[in-house]
Design an enzyme around this catalytic site. Sequence first.
Site, PDB file in Angstrom:
ATOM      1  N   LYS A  11      70.796  65.423  40.754  1.00 62.93           N
ATOM      2  CA  LYS A  11      72.067  65.462  41.088  1.00 62.93           C
ATOM      3  C   LYS A  11      72.050  67.562  41.159  1.00 62.93           C
ATOM      4  CE  LYS A  11      73.571  61.513  40.554  1.00 62.93           C
ATOM      5  NZ  LYS A  11      74.525  60.491  39.693  1.00 62.93           N
ATOM      6  N   TYR A  51      77.921  56.356  48.400  1.00 64.50           N
ATOM      7  CA  TYR A  51      78.674  56.210  47.466  1.00 64.50           C
ATOM      8  C   TYR A  51      79.431  54.803  48.314  1.00 64.50           C
ATOM      9  CZ  TYR A  51      75.987  58.380  43.860  1.00 64.50           C
ATOM     10  OH  TYR A  51      75.302  58.970  42.603  1.00 64.50           O
ATOM     11  N   PHE A  59      87.327  57.864  40.225  1.00 61.61           N
ATOM     12  CA  PHE A  59      86.998  58.457  40.202  1.00 61.61           C
ATOM     13  C   PHE A  59      86.008  59.340  41.670  1.00 61.61           C
ATOM     14  CE2 PHE A  59      83.971  54.626  38.541  1.00 61.61           C
ATOM     15  CZ  PHE A  59      83.133  55.156  39.547  1.00 61.61           C
ATOM     16  N   ARG A  87      64.557  53.101  36.847  1.00 55.21           N
ATOM     17  CA  ARG A  87      66.154  52.574  36.825  1.00 55.21           C
ATOM     18  C   ARG A  87      65.978  52.892  34.800  1.00 55.21           C
ATOM     19  NH1 ARG A  87      70.776  52.489  39.148  1.00 55.21           N
ATOM     20  NH2 ARG A  87      71.758  51.065  37.583  1.00 55.21           N
ATOM     21  N   THR A  93      73.819  54.669  32.962  1.00 53.13           N
ATOM     22  CA  THR A  93      75.034  55.466  33.485  1.00 53.13           C
ATOM     23  C   THR A  93      75.131  56.366  32.549  1.00 53.13           C
ATOM     24  OG1 THR A  93      75.703  53.595  35.512  1.00 53.13           O
ATOM     25  CG2 THR A  93      76.637  55.460  35.236  1.00 53.13           C
ATOM     26  N   ARG A 104      68.225  60.850  31.342  1.00 50.01           N
ATOM     27  CA  ARG A 104      69.960  60.885  30.983  1.00 50.01           C
ATOM     28  C   ARG A 104      70.208  61.313  29.257  1.00 50.01           C
ATOM     29  NH1 ARG A 104      72.414  56.317  35.319  1.00 50.01           N
ATOM     30  NH2 ARG A 104      72.348  57.801  37.184  1.00 50.01           N
ATOM     31  N   ASN A 114      75.379  63.246  36.008  1.00 51.74           N
ATOM     32  CA  ASN A 114      74.384  62.555  34.783  1.00 51.74           C
ATOM     33  C   ASN A 114      72.437  62.472  35.113  1.00 51.74           C
ATOM     34  OD1 ASN A 114      74.819  60.677  37.004  1.00 51.74           O
ATOM     35  ND2 ASN A 114      75.490  59.359  35.697  1.00 51.74           N
ATOM     36  N   HIS A 117      69.771  60.178  40.144  1.00 50.17           N
ATOM     37  CA  HIS A 117      70.593  59.090  41.145  1.00 50.17           C
ATOM     38  C   HIS A 117      69.444  58.176  41.124  1.00 50.17           C
ATOM     39  CE1 HIS A 117      71.913  55.958  43.751  1.00 50.17           C
ATOM     40  NE2 HIS A 117      70.661  56.358  44.536  1.00 50.17           N
ATOM     41  N   GLU A 128      68.580  53.443  50.818  1.00 46.88           N
ATOM     42  CA  GLU A 128      68.868  55.134  50.488  1.00 46.88           C
ATOM     43  C   GLU A 128      68.130  56.018  51.300  1.00 46.88           C
ATOM     44  OE1 GLU A 128      69.779  54.767  46.393  1.00 46.88           O
ATOM     45  OE2 GLU A 128      71.276  53.297  47.125  1.00 46.88           O
TER      46      GLU A 128
HETATM   47  P1  DAT Z   1      74.623  54.473  38.366  1.00 49.01           P
HETATM   48  O1  DAT Z   1      74.189  56.307  38.940  1.00 49.01           O
HETATM   49  O2  DAT Z   1      73.527  54.698  37.095  1.00 49.01           O
HETATM   50  O3  DAT Z   1      73.364  53.558  39.477  1.00 49.01           O
HETATM   51  P2  DAT Z   1      76.477  53.652  39.452  1.00 49.01           P
HETATM   52  O4  DAT Z   1      76.216  53.462  40.885  1.00 49.01           O
HETATM   53  O5  DAT Z   1      77.357  52.312  39.012  1.00 49.01           O
HETATM   54  O6  DAT Z   1      75.876  54.524  38.311  1.00 49.01           O
HETATM   55  O7  DAT Z   1      77.418  55.032  39.472  1.00 49.01           O
HETATM   56  C1  DAT Z   1      77.127  56.256  40.327  1.00 49.01           C
HETATM   57  C2  DAT Z   1      77.658  57.637  40.030  1.00 49.01           C
HETATM   58  O8  DAT Z   1      79.310  57.474  40.079  1.00 49.01           O
HETATM   59  C3  DAT Z   1      77.550  57.465  38.081  1.00 49.01           C
HETATM   60  O9  DAT Z   1      75.952  58.064  38.352  1.00 49.01           O
HETATM   61  C4  DAT Z   1      78.429  58.203  37.934  1.00 49.01           C
HETATM   62  C5  DAT Z   1      79.529  57.662  38.348  1.00 49.01           C
HETATM   63  N1  DAT Z   1      80.490  57.012  38.053  1.00 49.01           N
HETATM   64  C6  DAT Z   1      80.371  55.914  37.591  1.00 49.01           C
HETATM   65  N2  DAT Z   1      81.203  55.427  36.988  1.00 49.01           N
HETATM   66  C7  DAT Z   1      82.379  56.105  36.373  1.00 49.01           C
HETATM   67  C8  DAT Z   1      83.059  56.527  35.043  1.00 49.01           C
HETATM   68  N3  DAT Z   1      83.598  55.313  34.918  1.00 49.01           N
HETATM   69  N4  DAT Z   1      83.696  57.363  35.662  1.00 49.01           N
HETATM   70  C9  DAT Z   1      83.743  58.814  36.091  1.00 49.01           C
HETATM   71  N5  DAT Z   1      81.698  58.655  36.840  1.00 49.01           N
HETATM   72  C10 DAT Z   1      81.305  58.059  37.229  1.00 49.01           C
HETATM   73 MG    MG Z   2      74.330  53.346  41.201  1.00 48.91          MG
END
Ligand code: DAT
Ligand code: MG
Length: 151
Positions: A11, A51, A59, A87, A93, A104, A114, A117, A128
């Site tokens: 990222k 996303y 968010f 993963r 996350t 992370r 973080n 991805h 993707e």
């Molecule tokens: P991951 O990236 O671990 O697959 P995710 O798919 O649930 O997690 O979410 C995608 C991204 O969105 C994550 O890397 C950061 C952001 N995100 C997720 N949950 C969040 C939250 N509660 N507050 C802020 N950003 C968030």
């Molecule tokens: Mg995800």
Amino acid sequence: EQVEETYIMVKPDGVQRGLVGEIISRFEKKGFKLTGLKLFQCPKELAEEHYKDLKARPFFPKLINYITSGPVVCMAWEGVGVVASARKLIGSTDPLQAEPGTIRGDLAVQTGRNVVHGSDSPENGKREIALWFKEGEICQWTPALASWFRE
Ligand code: DAT
Ligand code: MG
């Protein structure tokens, strides 16, 4: 044993902080095969499509701003079990919850920064990679060391 593919992305914070080599290195050393790699400024529409499952979350606008705030490094990786393993290498996350030893866990402190991805299923891996790479940007090759990683 099913060969899978996963989409991994450094990222904008990871690129700005000079963590690209470190992050690529972890997947390389593990023994997965790199099949796609590019530095890329992501347009808003692509970030929203990537996303789309999170569109209703509070968010979401901040997430889109973050992902489009600077260049990202897009990668495709291939291997048996690569989706779940990537993963694990990435960690939870929320970087404060991520185990030490994960990307992370070692390199980040906040969910909104973080650094990396990784696709969450083989289906999303395919989806993707198709979304972020054009035809011709994915390279199929046979690593010379393949038999030293898998019998
Ligand atoms: P991951 O990236 O671990 O697959 P995710 O798919 O649930 O997690 O979410 C995608 C991204 O969105 C994550 O890397 C950061 C952001 N995100 C997720 N949950 C969040 C939250 N509660 N507050 C802020 N950003 C968030
Ligand atoms: Mg995800």
